[in-house]
Design a protein around this motif. Sequence first.
Motif, mmCIF file in Angstrom:
data_model
loop_
_atom_site.group_PDB
_atom_site.id
_atom_site.type_symbol
_atom_site.label_atom_id
_atom_site.label_comp_id
_atom_site.label_asym_id
_atom_site.label_seq_id
_atom_site.Cartn_x
_atom_site.Cartn_y
_atom_site.Cartn_z
ATOM 1 N N MET A 105 30.172 23.557 -29.274
ATOM 2 C CA MET A 105 29.572 22.352 -29.808
ATOM 3 C C MET A 105 28.296 22.750 -30.558
ATOM 4 N N ALA A 106 28.150 22.235 -31.770
ATOM 5 C CA ALA A 106 26.989 22.554 -32.600
ATOM 6 C C ALA A 106 25.752 21.849 -32.071
ATOM 7 N N LYS A 107 24.632 22.500 -32.232
ATOM 8 C CA LYS A 107 23.370 21.932 -31.768
ATOM 9 C C LYS A 107 23.021 20.711 -32.624
ATOM 10 N N GLN A 108 22.618 19.624 -31.968
ATOM 11 C CA GLN A 108 22.281 18.385 -32.674
ATOM 12 C C GLN A 108 20.877 18.473 -33.249
ATOM 13 N N THR A 109 20.695 17.810 -34.389
ATOM 14 C CA THR A 109 19.349 17.691 -34.958
ATOM 15 C C THR A 109 18.577 16.694 -34.108
ATOM 16 N N PRO A 110 17.249 16.674 -34.195
ATOM 17 C CA PRO A 110 16.471 15.680 -33.433
ATOM 18 C C PRO A 110 16.908 14.244 -33.726
ATOM 19 N N ASP A 111 17.225 13.942 -34.981
ATOM 20 C CA ASP A 111 17.671 12.585 -35.322
ATOM 21 C C ASP A 111 18.995 12.249 -34.651
ATOM 22 N N GLU A 112 19.923 13.197 -34.654
ATOM 23 C CA GLU A 112 21.227 12.968 -34.025
ATOM 24 C C GLU A 112 21.081 12.847 -32.514
ATOM 25 N N LEU A 113 20.274 13.704 -31.944
ATOM 26 C CA LEU A 113 20.018 13.659 -30.508
ATOM 27 C C LEU A 113 19.408 12.322 -30.110
ATOM 28 N N PHE A 114 18.463 11.875 -30.891
ATOM 29 C CA PHE A 114 17.804 10.588 -30.634
ATOM 30 C C PHE A 114 18.824 9.455 -30.679
ATOM 31 N N ARG A 161 7.131 8.070 -28.265
ATOM 32 C CA ARG A 161 6.776 9.217 -27.425
ATOM 33 C C ARG A 161 7.988 10.128 -27.219
ATOM 34 N N ALA A 162 9.152 9.524 -27.010
ATOM 35 C CA ALA A 162 10.371 10.322 -26.819
ATOM 36 C C ALA A 162 10.670 11.142 -28.069
ATOM 37 N N PHE A 163 10.503 10.538 -29.221
ATOM 38 C CA PHE A 163 10.782 11.274 -30.465
ATOM 39 C C PHE A 163 9.750 12.378 -30.687
ATOM 40 N N GLN A 164 8.493 12.079 -30.364
ATOM 41 C CA GLN A 164 7.441 13.093 -30.529
ATOM 42 C C GLN A 164 7.703 14.320 -29.657
ATOM 43 N N PHE A 165 8.246 14.098 -28.479
ATOM 44 C CA PHE A 165 8.454 15.193 -27.527
ATOM 45 C C PHE A 165 9.928 15.505 -27.320
ATOM 46 N N ILE A 166 10.723 15.224 -28.335
ATOM 47 C CA ILE A 166 12.169 15.447 -28.212
ATOM 48 C C ILE A 166 12.494 16.911 -27.947
ATOM 49 N N ASP A 167 11.621 17.801 -28.397
ATOM 50 C CA ASP A 167 11.835 19.229 -28.151
ATOM 51 C C ASP A 167 11.700 19.578 -26.668
ATOM 52 N N LYS A 168 11.054 18.714 -25.885
ATOM 53 C CA LYS A 168 10.899 18.943 -24.440
ATOM 54 C C LYS A 168 12.117 18.454 -23.649
ATOM 55 N N PHE A 169 12.942 17.611 -24.296
ATOM 56 C CA PHE A 169 14.123 17.079 -23.622
ATOM 57 C C PHE A 169 15.185 18.161 -23.525
ATOM 58 N N GLN A 170 15.736 18.321 -22.354
ATOM 59 C CA GLN A 170 16.791 19.317 -22.142
ATOM 60 C C GLN A 170 18.151 18.635 -22.267
ATOM 61 N N VAL A 171 18.874 19.035 -23.300
ATOM 62 C CA VAL A 171 20.195 18.458 -23.529
ATOM 63 C C VAL A 171 21.057 18.718 -22.296
ATOM 64 N N GLY A 172 21.783 17.689 -21.898
ATOM 65 C CA GLY A 172 22.636 17.805 -20.713
ATOM 66 C C GLY A 172 22.002 17.180 -19.481
ATOM 67 N N THR A 173 20.695 16.896 -19.542
ATOM 68 C CA THR A 173 20.046 16.211 -18.426
ATOM 69 C C THR A 173 20.142 14.704 -18.672
#
Length: 187
Positions: free
Chosen positions: A1-10, A45-57
């Motif tokens: 699975m390809a890594k999602q961009t921050p916009d897609e993840l959001f 705040r979630a978008f600002q710190f989206i890099d801190k979110f661990q995909v799969g959690t």
Amino acid sequence: MAKQTPDELFETQFLPHLDALYRAALSMTRNPQDADDLVQDTFLRAFQFIDKFQVGTNARAWLFRILTNLFINRYRRAKREPEKTSYDEMEDFFLYNRLQDAYVSGKSDTPEAAVLNKVQAEAIHEAIGNLPDEYRETVILADVNELSYLEISEILEVPIGTVRSRLSRGRRLVQRALWAFTEENPR
């Protein structure tokens, strides 16, 4: 699975929880506008710190933690801040102007006589006692204890300009309270 961009993840992980977050925010704030603001701040705040979110959690839990922390911080800040009142609508010399109106309309001999006839010391103490803390402290130090602006500034550890504005606003609030007292207790 390809890594999602921050916009897609959001869009895929966070937006599906919008309604649940709003319902929670509304139950916390009990105000639709405040709930909207809280949810908006949560997503910001979630978008600002989206890099801190661990995909799969658990994205929902992560968002609710942000929402709850923002609400708690606002609640704490609101408890520390004095009650907000709009002073722009407050008239200078409110009490004097009402008494002058009574004098002009023939309801009293002079404004000063009206004050002496209607206002009791208890009403003055109650009016001062009902002031918000920062105004009450300033009015008591200036008008009851007759301290200078400089002395009050040093005691309260605030600039002299703050002392002046608090004293002015506090006096206006006392005037309004005393006028209300005179209206409720005609002689």
